[in-house]
Design a protein around this motif. Structure first.
Motif, PDB file in Angstrom:
ATOM      1  N   UNK A 274       0.816  -1.598   0.431  1.00 29.07           N
ATOM      2  CA  UNK A 274      -0.123  -0.602   0.369  1.00 29.07           C
ATOM      3  C   UNK A 274       0.954   1.052  -0.085  1.00 29.07           C
ATOM      4  N   UNK A 275       2.144   1.432   0.922  1.00 29.89           N
ATOM      5  CA  UNK A 275       2.253   2.465   0.753  1.00 29.89           C
ATOM      6  C   UNK A 275       3.808   2.487  -0.099  1.00 29.89           C
TER       7      UNK A 275
ATOM      8  N   UNK B 265       3.915  11.148   5.116  1.00 33.20           N
ATOM      9  CA  UNK B 265       2.443  10.912   5.359  1.00 33.20           C
ATOM     10  C   UNK B 265       2.460   9.129   4.900  1.00 33.20           C
ATOM     11  N   UNK B 266       4.106   9.253   4.202  1.00 35.97           N
ATOM     12  CA  UNK B 266       3.231   7.827   3.216  1.00 35.97           C
ATOM     13  C   UNK B 266       2.415   6.635   4.046  1.00 35.97           C
ATOM     14  N   UNK B 267       2.780   6.648   5.574  1.00 33.24           N
ATOM     15  CA  UNK B 267       3.367   5.298   6.516  1.00 33.24           C
ATOM     16  C   UNK B 267       2.114   5.994   7.802  1.00 33.24           C
ATOM     17  N   UNK B 268       1.381   7.485   7.641  1.00 33.22           N
ATOM     18  CA  UNK B 268      -0.295   7.177   8.115  1.00 33.22           C
ATOM     19  C   UNK B 268      -0.838   6.812   8.094  1.00 33.22           C
ATOM     20  N   UNK B 269      -1.490   5.955   9.078  1.00 33.86           N
ATOM     21  CA  UNK B 269      -2.331   5.514   9.520  1.00 33.86           C
ATOM     22  C   UNK B 269      -2.075   3.764   9.296  1.00 33.86           C
ATOM     23  N   UNK B 270      -0.696   2.985   8.886  1.00 32.91           N
ATOM     24  CA  UNK B 270      -0.220   2.611   8.972  1.00 32.91           C
ATOM     25  C   UNK B 270      -0.449   1.360  10.622  1.00 32.91           C
ATOM     26  N   UNK B 271      -0.686   0.140  10.220  1.00 35.53           N
ATOM     27  CA  UNK B 271      -1.422  -0.511  12.073  1.00 35.53           C
ATOM     28  C   UNK B 271      -1.235   0.646  13.427  1.00 35.53           C
TER      29      UNK B 271
END
Length: 83
Positions: free
Chosen positions: A5-6, A69-75
């Motif tokens: 997703x990233x 911001x690419x990893x925002x909200x990842x787990x």
């Protein structure tokens, strides 16, 4: 594969940055990318850190800003966590 997703979000960002700079895909040839390889990157194909830094240089943007911001909200948030 982890982080697909990233990579997809990075691909969207690469396309946005290219268009903001009024570049066409053929313009990436001058930066050492084949058009096909670059198309795969915009489509979210996983790539190396070396390629990421080359893209950062091509877009004349600091790598931190490119990935921001690419990893925002990842787990949940990963801030202040060890990998």
């Amino acid at each position: 594969m982890e982080y697909l997703n990233e990579f997809g979000r990075l691909g969207v960002r690469y396309r946005k940055m290219r268009l903001e700079r009024e570049m066409v895909q053929e313009d990436v040839l001058a930066h050492g990318f084949s058009v096909r390889h670059y198309q795969q990157l915009e489509a979210g194909r996983p790539h190396s850190l070396k390629t990421f830094f080359r893209l950062s240089k091509m877009f004349a943007i600091h790598p931190e800003e490119l990935i921001k911001g690419i990893f925002d909200g990842r787990n949940g948030s990963r801030k202040n966590k060890q990998f």
